[in-house]
Design a protein around this motif. Structure first.
Motif, short mmCIF file in Angstrom:
data_model
loop_
_atom_site.label_atom_id
_atom_site.label_comp_id
_atom_site.label_asym_id
_atom_site.label_seq_id
_atom_site.Cartn_x
_atom_site.Cartn_y
_atom_site.Cartn_z
N VAL A 189 0.90 -1.27 -0.10
CA VAL A 189 0.05 -0.13 0.06
C VAL A 189 0.90 1.29 0.07
CG1 VAL A 189 -0.17 0.14 2.56
CG2 VAL A 189 -1.85 1.26 1.02
N GLY A 190 0.51 2.29 -0.79
CA GLY A 190 1.00 3.53 -1.02
C GLY A 190 0.97 4.29 0.17
N LEU A 191 1.81 5.05 0.61
CA LEU A 191 1.43 6.11 1.78
C LEU A 191 1.49 7.60 1.36
CD1 LEU A 191 3.34 4.78 5.08
CD2 LEU A 191 0.97 4.18 4.09
N ASN A 192 0.82 8.57 1.78
CA ASN A 192 0.79 9.67 1.25
C ASN A 192 1.93 10.63 1.59
OD1 ASN A 192 -0.20 12.60 0.94
ND2 ASN A 192 -2.30 11.78 0.69
N PRO A 193 2.51 11.25 0.68
CA PRO A 193 3.82 12.28 0.92
C PRO A 193 3.64 13.28 2.19
CG PRO A 193 2.90 12.46 -1.21
CD PRO A 193 2.14 11.33 -0.74
N ARG A 194 2.34 13.43 2.14
CA ARG A 194 1.97 14.49 3.17
C ARG A 194 1.44 13.97 4.49
NH1 ARG A 194 -1.23 19.10 0.23
NH2 ARG A 194 -1.11 20.24 2.52
N GLY A 195 1.42 12.70 4.54
CA GLY A 195 0.83 11.89 5.57
C GLY A 195 1.34 11.81 6.68
N ARG A 196 0.94 11.38 7.86
CA ARG A 196 1.43 11.20 9.05
C ARG A 196 0.65 10.08 9.86
NH1 ARG A 196 -0.69 16.10 12.97
NH2 ARG A 196 -2.89 15.69 12.83
N PHE A 197 1.28 9.33 10.68
CA PHE A 197 0.69 8.50 11.65
C PHE A 197 0.01 9.01 12.80
CE2 PHE A 197 2.81 5.56 8.93
CZ PHE A 197 2.19 4.33 8.91
N THR A 198 -0.83 8.77 13.25
CA THR A 198 -1.36 9.25 14.73
C THR A 198 -2.11 7.95 15.30
OG1 THR A 198 -2.96 10.95 15.66
CG2 THR A 198 -3.68 9.80 13.50
N GLY A 199 -2.52 8.34 16.59
CA GLY A 199 -3.09 7.17 17.50
C GLY A 199 -3.09 7.76 18.91
N GLY A 200 -4.33 7.16 19.49
CA GLY A 200 -4.55 7.40 20.94
C GLY A 200 -5.71 8.72 20.78
N GLY A 201 -5.14 9.66 21.63
CA GLY A 201 -6.02 10.94 21.66
C GLY A 201 -6.02 11.73 20.51
N GLU A 202 -7.19 12.72 20.28
CA GLU A 202 -7.12 13.54 19.18
C GLU A 202 -7.56 14.74 19.61
OE1 GLU A 202 -9.73 12.45 16.11
OE2 GLU A 202 -8.71 10.48 15.67
N THR A 203 -7.22 15.94 19.20
CA THR A 203 -7.38 17.48 19.39
C THR A 203 -8.44 18.11 18.52
OG1 THR A 203 -5.18 17.55 20.71
CG2 THR A 203 -6.18 19.64 20.09
N SER B 259 -11.44 24.87 19.43
CA SER B 259 -11.33 24.51 20.93
C SER B 259 -10.31 23.91 21.41
CB SER B 259 -12.60 24.08 21.03
OG SER B 259 -12.73 22.73 20.47
N LYS B 260 -9.47 23.03 20.41
CA LYS B 260 -8.14 22.76 21.01
C LYS B 260 -8.33 21.68 22.22
CE LYS B 260 -5.60 24.57 17.76
NZ LYS B 260 -5.27 23.71 16.70
N ILE B 261 -9.62 20.84 22.22
CA ILE B 261 -9.78 20.02 23.39
C ILE B 261 -9.14 18.65 22.98
CG2 ILE B 261 -11.65 18.93 24.72
CD1 ILE B 261 -13.40 21.55 24.08
N TYR B 262 -8.52 18.02 23.80
CA TYR B 262 -7.92 16.62 23.62
C TYR B 262 -9.03 15.55 24.30
CZ TYR B 262 -4.36 12.89 23.70
OH TYR B 262 -3.65 11.81 23.71
N PHE B 263 -8.97 14.28 23.27
CA PHE B 263 -10.11 13.58 23.58
C PHE B 263 -9.74 12.35 23.13
CE2 PHE B 263 -11.34 15.07 19.56
CZ PHE B 263 -11.89 13.97 19.00
N ASN B 264 -10.28 11.23 23.44
CA ASN B 264 -10.01 9.72 23.12
C ASN B 264 -10.90 9.22 22.44
OD1 ASN B 264 -7.22 8.58 24.11
ND2 ASN B 264 -8.02 9.92 25.47
N PRO B 265 -11.30 9.14 21.08
CA PRO B 265 -12.34 8.75 20.36
C PRO B 265 -12.75 7.04 20.48
CG PRO B 265 -10.62 9.04 18.70
CD PRO B 265 -10.17 9.65 20.30
N ASN B 266 -11.82 6.03 20.80
CA ASN B 266 -12.12 4.92 21.00
C ASN B 266 -11.50 4.58 22.15
OD1 ASN B 266 -13.19 4.71 18.49
ND2 ASN B 266 -11.52 3.87 17.38
N ILE B 267 -12.50 3.59 23.08
CA ILE B 267 -12.11 3.23 24.16
C ILE B 267 -12.52 1.79 24.17
CG2 ILE B 267 -12.34 2.97 26.60
CD1 ILE B 267 -12.40 6.14 26.82
N PRO B 268 -11.83 0.67 23.97
CA PRO B 268 -10.15 0.62 23.93
C PRO B 268 -9.73 1.06 22.76
CG PRO B 268 -11.02 -1.61 23.86
CD PRO B 268 -12.21 -0.78 24.01
N SER B 269 -8.47 1.31 22.55
CA SER B 269 -7.59 1.57 21.41
C SER B 269 -6.11 1.09 21.70
CB SER B 269 -7.57 3.05 20.98
OG SER B 269 -7.22 3.24 19.67
#
Length: 407
Positions: free
Chosen positions: A217-231, A235-245
């Motif tokens: 699978v090809g990855l996006n040249p502008r892409g990034r890996f993320t995981g866990g919480g998001e902001t 409002s810049k509020i940090y939260f966890n969309p999946n429990i568990p993850s």
């Protein structure tokens, strides 16, 4: 047990949603655990929520609606629904889903009618969803339902099956000791893995397993890996969309995927199970699918719209994850997807692009993020899976070996 349930409700509301003073909350759930739903409602108010609305559902009634309502009726987006979407956009309402659905709850319904209704509604729903993208807090967590518990533990009486499923959910969600502190540490570990992957700027991933998975699978040249919480944006509020993850993930470059992937767990989709299936990709698109059970449903899924046959996510999870180590097949995507590596067909994540916060939805799609009405995760991780990352200059780095992280 009551003390653990209170901790779980607190974890979901404070760490999952991270409800702030004055925010509105909607909780969507089945009728299975009203006492626990009440704990979550109270916790939302303790955190300062101005209003908490509970939207109850019941799978047997959902099945009756799909059976007896006409396609025209199922396809309608009412004025009330539109007003509800407008309010969510105006208030940036927090959304909590408490999943307890019967994995086989819609067996016997008309797949064709359900698919057509969803396709008819999508053009009306998409503009609202785009306006909310990355701007509000949401969380999916789970509570046991009787039919779900009996599916997971068929040899146990219902009460024992429910008790055992509760234990498994709480364990996998880290509801031991201080769960909020445990999630803080867990998020730090996921961030370290993302940092490593992003620093290497891989342009593709190569997957191999003895079961027949042989996939690039090809990855996006502008892409990034993320995981866990998001902001959230703004409002810049940090939260966890999946429990568990347990995942770190990215959205791949649309149109670059070749080879075959073999699913290692059943997929629960539209209240039915797709079992023992594989998908073959050419030019980034799923061009051939096969399933021993519910083949027709799998075929309809990849034809829901133009983007449904393309990938929206590549997620990396160790085979020895806490969820997989339970030895339980949950028949529930929230848990089974976090047991080992998975892919997702359909909609990608704009937040997987560097600088997405300054881009429109259309610009993210032009940059290679797939757009679709669906986002369906399916598991491909195995105990012998190898994943190699390849950089622009051809350097090959082993990321997974024997199903687990090497880095």
């Amino acid at each position: 047990m009551q003390e653990k349930l209170k901790k779980y409700a607190e974890l979901i509301v404070k760490c999952g949603l991270n409800v702030k003073e004055g925010q509105e909350v909607i909780i969507r759930c089945e009728l299975d655990q009203p006492e626990f739903v009440a704990l979550c409602v109270e916790e939302c108010y303790r955190c300062g929520a101005s209003k908490v609305k509970v939207e109850w559902a019941h799978m047997p009634i959902t099945k009756l609606n799909y059976t007896y309502r006409t396609l025209e009726s199922l396809s309608e987006v009412t004025a009330v629904e539109r007003a509800e979407w407008e309010r969510k956009i105006d208030k940036l309402t927090c959304m909590l889903w408490l999943d307890s659905e019967d994995p086989d709850g819609l067996n016997g319904t008309d797949n064709e009618k359900i698919s057509k209704a969803n396709m008819a509604r999508y053009p009306f729903i998409k503009p609202y969803r785009d306006k909310l993208e990355n701007k509000y807090q949401w969380c999916i967590a789970a509570v046991p339902g009787k039919e779900w518990a009996k599916k997971v533990f068929p040899d146990l009486p219902v009460d024992k099956a429910m008790e055992k499923l509760w234990d498994a959910i709480l364990h996998c969600s880290r509801v031991d000791g201080d769960p909020i502190k445990a999630w803080g540490k867990h998020n730090e570990e996921l961030s370290k893995r993302c940092k490593f992957l992003n620093e290497h700027k891989f342009n593709k991933l190569e997957y191999k397993s003895a079961n027949g998975t042989d996939f690039v699978v090809g990855l996006n040249p502008r892409g990034r890996f993320t995981g866990g919480g998001e902001t959230t944006l703004g409002s810049k509020i940090y939260f966890n969309p999946n429990i568990p993850s347990e995942e770190v993930f990215t959205s791949p470059m649309k149109g670059i995927a070749e080879g075959k992937v073999v699913a290692t767990k059943p997929l629960s989709y539209q209240g039915k199970l797709i079992e023992n299936f594989w998908i073959r990709f050419e030019g980034g698109k799923a061009v051939e699918v096969h399933a021993e059970k519910n083949q027709d449903l799998l075929e309809k899924m990849v034809k829901m719209d133009e983007g449904a046959a393309y990938l929206g996510e590549c997620a990396l999870i160790a085979y020895n994850s806490p969820i997989n180590n339970t030895g339980i097949l949950f028949y529930n995507t929230l848990f089974d997807e976090n047991a080992s590596c998975h892919l997702a067909l359909g909609r990608g994540f704009n937040e997987c692009l560097e600088g997405f916060e300054n881009m429109t939805v259309e610009e993210c799609e032009k940059a290679g993020i797939n757009s679709s009405m669906i986002h369906v995760d399916f598991m491909i991780g195995s105990n012998d899976m190898s994943i190699v990352g390849v950089t622009d200059d051809g350097k090959r780095i082993q990321i997974f070996k024997n199903g687990n992280w090497v880095i």
